[in-house]
Write a protein that holds these residues in place. Structure first.
Motif, PDB file in Angstrom:
ATOM      1  N   ASP A  98       0.826  -1.212   0.000  1.00  0.00           N
ATOM      2  CA  ASP A  98       0.000   0.000   0.000  1.00  0.00           C
ATOM      3  C   ASP A  98       0.859   1.260   0.000  1.00  0.00           C
ATOM      4  OD1 ASP A  98      -2.108  -1.666   0.027  1.00  0.00           O
ATOM      5  OD2 ASP A  98      -2.660  -1.342   2.124  1.00  0.00           O
ATOM      6  N   LEU A  99       1.932   1.236   0.828  1.00  0.00           N
ATOM      7  CA  LEU A  99       2.800   2.418   0.891  1.00  0.00           C
ATOM      8  C   LEU A  99       3.475   2.646  -0.460  1.00  0.00           C
ATOM      9  CD1 LEU A  99       4.535   2.024   4.348  1.00  0.00           C
ATOM     10  CD2 LEU A  99       3.036   3.874   3.657  1.00  0.00           C
ATOM     11  N   ARG A 100       3.932   1.541  -1.067  1.00  0.00           N
ATOM     12  CA  ARG A 100       4.594   1.648  -2.358  1.00  0.00           C
ATOM     13  C   ARG A 100       3.657   2.211  -3.415  1.00  0.00           C
ATOM     14  NH1 ARG A 100       8.314  -3.614  -2.963  1.00  0.00           N
ATOM     15  NH2 ARG A 100       9.602  -2.808  -1.269  1.00  0.00           N
ATOM     16  N   ASN A 101       2.431   1.672  -3.435  1.00  0.00           N
ATOM     17  CA  ASN A 101       1.461   2.175  -4.410  1.00  0.00           C
ATOM     18  C   ASN A 101       1.169   3.651  -4.175  1.00  0.00           C
ATOM     19  OD1 ASN A 101       1.338  -0.297  -5.518  1.00  0.00           O
ATOM     20  ND2 ASN A 101      -0.710  -0.810  -4.811  1.00  0.00           N
ATOM     21  N   ALA A 102       1.005   4.001  -2.886  1.00  0.00           N
ATOM     22  CA  ALA A 102       0.699   5.395  -2.573  1.00  0.00           C
ATOM     23  C   ALA A 102       1.839   6.286  -3.057  1.00  0.00           C
ATOM     24  CB  ALA A 102       0.475   5.570  -1.077  1.00  0.00           C
ATOM     25  N   ALA A 103       3.082   5.857  -2.769  1.00  0.00           N
ATOM     26  CA  ALA A 103       4.233   6.669  -3.152  1.00  0.00           C
ATOM     27  C   ALA A 103       4.331   6.769  -4.669  1.00  0.00           C
ATOM     28  CB  ALA A 103       5.521   6.067  -2.589  1.00  0.00           C
ATOM     29  N   PHE A 104       4.136   5.639  -5.343  1.00  0.00           N
ATOM     30  CA  PHE A 104       4.268   5.644  -6.803  1.00  0.00           C
ATOM     31  C   PHE A 104       3.176   6.499  -7.441  1.00  0.00           C
ATOM     32  CE2 PHE A 104       4.031   3.919 -11.105  1.00  0.00           C
ATOM     33  CZ  PHE A 104       5.374   3.972 -11.443  1.00  0.00           C
ATOM     34  N   GLN A 108       3.472  10.176  -9.654  1.00  0.00           N
ATOM     35  CA  GLN A 108       2.904  10.489 -10.966  1.00  0.00           C
ATOM     36  C   GLN A 108       2.291  11.888 -11.001  1.00  0.00           C
ATOM     37  OE1 GLN A 108       3.182   7.983 -13.419  1.00  0.00           O
ATOM     38  NE2 GLN A 108       4.291   7.029 -11.744  1.00  0.00           N
ATOM     39  N   THR A 109       1.846  12.359  -9.832  1.00  0.00           N
ATOM     40  CA  THR A 109       1.193  13.666  -9.827  1.00  0.00           C
ATOM     41  C   THR A 109       2.196  14.804  -9.637  1.00  0.00           C
ATOM     42  OG1 THR A 109       0.867  13.777  -7.445  1.00  0.00           O
ATOM     43  CG2 THR A 109      -0.825  12.618  -8.720  1.00  0.00           C
ATOM     44  N   LEU A 110       3.432  14.446  -9.231  1.00  0.00           N
ATOM     45  CA  LEU A 110       4.384  15.521  -8.937  1.00  0.00           C
ATOM     46  C   LEU A 110       4.914  16.174 -10.214  1.00  0.00           C
ATOM     47  CD1 LEU A 110       6.341  14.151  -5.883  1.00  0.00           C
ATOM     48  CD2 LEU A 110       4.527  15.855  -5.982  1.00  0.00           C
ATOM     49  N   SER A 111       5.360  17.400 -10.048  1.00  0.00           N
ATOM     50  CA  SER A 111       5.777  18.161 -11.218  1.00  0.00           C
ATOM     51  C   SER A 111       7.236  17.894 -11.563  1.00  0.00           C
ATOM     52  CB  SER A 111       5.603  19.641 -10.950  1.00  0.00           C
ATOM     53  OG  SER A 111       4.374  19.851 -10.326  1.00  0.00           O
ATOM     54  N   PRO A 322       2.476  18.957  -5.614  1.00  0.00           N
ATOM     55  CA  PRO A 322       3.024  19.281  -6.931  1.00  0.00           C
ATOM     56  C   PRO A 322       2.979  20.792  -7.173  1.00  0.00           C
ATOM     57  CG  PRO A 322       0.910  18.138  -7.119  1.00  0.00           C
ATOM     58  CD  PRO A 322       1.284  18.116  -5.678  1.00  0.00           C
ATOM     59  N   ASP A 323       4.004  21.314  -7.855  1.00  0.00           N
ATOM     60  CA  ASP A 323       4.008  22.751  -8.163  1.00  0.00           C
ATOM     61  C   ASP A 323       2.872  23.093  -9.105  1.00  0.00           C
ATOM     62  OD1 ASP A 323       6.238  23.360  -6.672  1.00  0.00           O
ATOM     63  OD2 ASP A 323       7.567  22.682  -8.270  1.00  0.00           O
ATOM     64  N   VAL A 324       2.638  22.179 -10.043  1.00  0.00           N
ATOM     65  CA  VAL A 324       1.543  22.410 -10.976  1.00  0.00           C
ATOM     66  C   VAL A 324       0.423  21.474 -10.577  1.00  0.00           C
ATOM     67  CG1 VAL A 324       0.830  22.288 -13.372  1.00  0.00           C
ATOM     68  CG2 VAL A 324       3.159  22.954 -12.800  1.00  0.00           C
ATOM     69  N   LYS A 325      -0.692  22.082 -10.207  1.00  0.00           N
ATOM     70  CA  LYS A 325      -1.762  21.258  -9.657  1.00  0.00           C
ATOM     71  C   LYS A 325      -3.082  21.820 -10.143  1.00  0.00           C
ATOM     72  CE  LYS A 325      -3.004  19.266  -5.250  1.00  0.00           C
ATOM     73  NZ  LYS A 325      -4.008  19.743  -4.352  1.00  0.00           N
ATOM     74  N   ASP A 326      -3.999  20.936 -10.517  1.00  0.00           N
ATOM     75  CA  ASP A 326      -5.324  21.401 -10.912  1.00  0.00           C
ATOM     76  C   ASP A 326      -6.093  21.780  -9.659  1.00  0.00           C
ATOM     77  OD1 ASP A 326      -4.799  20.875 -13.536  1.00  0.00           O
ATOM     78  OD2 ASP A 326      -5.547  18.819 -13.453  1.00  0.00           O
ATOM     79  N   SER A 327      -6.876  22.837  -9.760  1.00  0.00           N
ATOM     80  CA  SER A 327      -7.661  23.240  -8.588  1.00  0.00           C
ATOM     81  C   SER A 327      -8.767  22.207  -8.366  1.00  0.00           C
ATOM     82  CB  SER A 327      -8.273  24.614  -8.815  1.00  0.00           C
ATOM     83  OG  SER A 327      -9.278  24.515  -9.802  1.00  0.00           O
ATOM     84  N   ASP A 328      -9.325  22.214  -7.155  1.00  0.00           N
ATOM     85  CA  ASP A 328     -10.382  21.246  -6.832  1.00  0.00           C
ATOM     86  C   ASP A 328     -11.550  21.388  -7.794  1.00  0.00           C
ATOM     87  OD1 ASP A 328      -8.816  20.438  -4.824  1.00  0.00           O
ATOM     88  OD2 ASP A 328      -9.852  21.577  -3.250  1.00  0.00           O
TER      89      ASP A 328
END
Ligand SMILES: Nc1ncnc2c1ncn2[C@@H]1O[C@H](COP(=O)(O)OP(=O)(O)OP(=O)(O)O)[C@@H](O)[C@H]1O
Ligand SMILES: [Mg+2]
Length: 599
Positions: A98-104, A108-111, A322-328
């Motif tokens: 679970d931790l690995r999946n969460a981290a991976f 993917q979302t990080l800039s 992430p630096d670039v992030k879509d707003s809610d």
């Protein structure tokens, strides 16, 4: 960046939510440990009974019942041990996964900037080894410490009940042991940390020695590299020997503490236990058996402390925004990378506009763009030229929203790019890079990443357009050839052609080519040039090129210098203006002419 270092040693709180999915296993583990430690505590009691009753009093009545009960106790203990181990294993593997999946997934979302600031090795060990250590902590360390603590408490209680004075005497050794063990443990932890550090240094050097082998040879620095390596391995040996010495001393001390407890029983036991042989032997068992569990508990606590670092580093990764992030709001309408709501996506036309954009890289120290304006109407073929470091790729990064402007706006179809999702934009962009990347797998799989629904004809057509058909034909198994990790079994030029075909398959509205033809020979380049001229029709395209001869046909050429457009126009106009572009062009032309004359 958020720091969690000040967290007291219960940073473990951050991990607890991950145990939620394993409630049953956790219950099994805890009850298994408690029952198991009860069984362990019970064994000396049985011995006491046997010695007192069957041997001391010489009676054999009830020996069968005794034997059955004793056997049941031992068998029950084994069963409970098994259950607890299975539960522990389930938790370890599950939490780790679970931790690995969460981290991976979070990665993917990080800039881009996160990957620029953190090395592959660093990220790799967060995802692989930190998760593993944390998984081990909440399973095996938990099991050991609960079990052993249960045993210590059980033994102390039984001793107190049976003979308080003797129990207190034996217990007097415990604090001494705890202090001694903790001292050793902290010394060992320190040594082990140093060893790990040296080890990662050695691995790093080793990696560089391999990946940089060619450069090392050409620089003739083998001797230097070797002496660094030898120095590190010698340091490693010294530290490892110290650790072994401390560990040896630790064992000796532990045995000494056990013997001390035993000596107390021998010394006073005979008198206090009133020569009841069974009780005497029971005390001996407890006294002797107490030190090992105490060591385990001290071990577990030090494990908990050292794992704080791993927890802290992993949660720092998981909490990095992430630096670039879509707003809610945007995510609500457009969905995210894992669940796109394509039904709400409006078609993208392909108008791009920079409106008073200033930009500085998150980790850079100067502004690359200042009050930059640029309009690229749909269908325009823009070429960006300029010297190295002028800011060409930066413009491409901003168009693709890999970074966002520090000030001002980038508009797509007249609206701020931030008003729509990244995925919406990225789905409409084809991007071919200076450093092409393919994934391990076959050529076909790689092409299909561009468009999973592409037909054989479309693949064939795309390959034809970029003149990559020959390349594929030359491969042993054609489209089904494995390209190796990162596509490294192909030449850079071949990788570039294939990533070009992949981009085209996606039928992008916007095409960004950043030095896309830098690694192919002149003939292939001419072929690609012809292809570019065909495929940019009906698309907005941004072509960044060093070789100016390749951008002569562009609708508009922008000459960038220090983040500013210093000239713009068609090739002919710029040549006639005799400015910077003219000088760049003639110099390159002369260089190329000289080169072709020379050989
Ligand atoms: N990730 C980054 N973080 C900080 N600064 C960066 C980053 N990427 C580029 N820069 C800086 O921004 C400036 C412009 O870089 P950019 O990559 O846009 O140049 P370029 O025109 O594409 O050059 P080249 O022709 O060599 O590809 C350079 O001074 C560079 O040092
Ligand atoms: Mg560049």
């Amino acid at each position: 960046m958020k720091k969690t270092e000040h967290l007291p040693f219960f940073g473990i709180g951050k991990v607890l939510p991950y145990l939620k999915n394993y409630r049953k296993a956790l219950l099994g583990l805890i009850s298994g440990c408690l029952v198991g430690s009860l069984v362990d505590t019970g064994v000396p009691l049985f011995q006491r009974y046997a010695l007192n009753h069957f041997i001391g009093e010489g009676k054999l009545d009830g020996i069968w019942l005794f034997t059955i009960l004793y056997f049941a106790l031992i068998a029950g203990g084994a069963l409970v041990n098994y259950v607890a181990c299975v539960c522990s294993m389930r938790i370890e593997v599950g939490v780790d996964k679970d931790l690995r999946n969460a981290a991976f997934n979070h990665l993917q979302t990080l800039s881009f900037s996160y990957f620029n600031q953190n090395s592959v090795g660093y990220i790799h060990s967060r995802v692989m080894s930190d998760t593993q250590r944390i998984g081990g902590l909440v399973s095996w360390t938990l099991l050991d410490s609960l079990w052993q603590m249960g045993y210590v408490v059980g033994a102390v209680v039984v001793m107190l009940v049976i003979n308080t004075r003797l129990a207190l005497l034996v217990m007097a050794v415990i604090p001494l042991a705890v202090v001694l063990f903790s001292l050793f443990q902290s010394r060992l932890v320190k040594l082990n940390r140093e060893i790990r550090e040296i080890n990662s240094q050695i691995t790093g050097n080793f990696n560089e020695g391999i990946t940089g082998a060619r450069t090392i040879k050409t620089l003739v620095i083998e001797k230097l590299i070797e002496s660094d390596f030898v120095r590190d391995t010698a340091r490693m040996r010294r530290q490892a020997t110290s650790a072994a010495r401390v560990r040896g001393l630790f064992m000796v001390t532990m045995n000494f503490a056990s013997s001390l407890a035993l000596a107390v029983v021998l010394w006073k036991g005979g008198v206090i236990a009133k020569t009841q042989i069974g009780t005497f032997s029971m005390f001996m068992s407890y006294a002797q058996g107490l030190m090992e569990p105490i060591r385990w508990v001290v071990d577990a606590i030090s494990d908990l402390i050292t794992t704080q670092v791993n927890i802290e580093r992993l949660t720092r990764l998981l909490e990095t925004e992430p630096d670039v992030k879509d707003s809610d709001e945007v995510t609500r309408i457009y969905g995210d990378s894992f669940e796109a709501k394509k039904e709400n996506w409006e078609p993208l036309r392909g108008d791009i506009e920079f409106e008073d954009v200033s930009f500085q890289y998150p980790d850079g120290d100067e502004k690359i763009l200042e009050h930059f304006d640029l309009k690229i109407p749909f269908g325009t073929n823009v070429a960006i030229v300029g010297e190295t470091g002028a800011g060409k790729s930066t413009l491409a990064n901003l168009i693709c929203r890999f970074y966002e402007p520090t000030e001002g706006r980038v508009l797509i179809d007249g609206r701020d790019a931030r008003e729509r999702s990244q995925l919406w934009l990225h789905s409409a962009i084809g991007y071919v890079l200076q450093t092409p990347h393919l994934f391990s797998g076959t050529v076909r799989e790689n092409l299909l990443y561009g468009n999973p629904d592409a037909t054989e004809e479309e693949i064939d057509h795309a390959l034809e357009l970029v003149s990559a058909k020959d390349v594929v034909a030359r491969l042993e198994k054609g489209l089904d050839t494995d390209v190796g990790e990162g596509g490294d079994m192909l030449s850079t030029g071949e990788k570039q052609l294939l990533s070009f075909a992949r981009a085209i398959l996606a039928k992008p509205r916007i095409l960004v080519l950043d030095e896309a033809t830098a690694s192919v020979d002149t003939i292939t380049e001419q072929k690609i040039q012809a292809a570019i001229d065909t495929i940019i029709r009906g698309r907005t395209s941004i072509v960044i090129a060093h070789r100016l001869s390749t951008v002569r046909n562009a609708d508009v050429i922008l000459v960038v210098r220090d983040g500013k457009i210093i000239e713009r126009g068609k090739h002919r106009e710029l040549m006639e203006a005799r400015g910077h572009y003219y000088r760049l062009y003639t110099r390159q032309y002369e260089d190329e002419a000289t080169a072709s004359l020379l050989g």
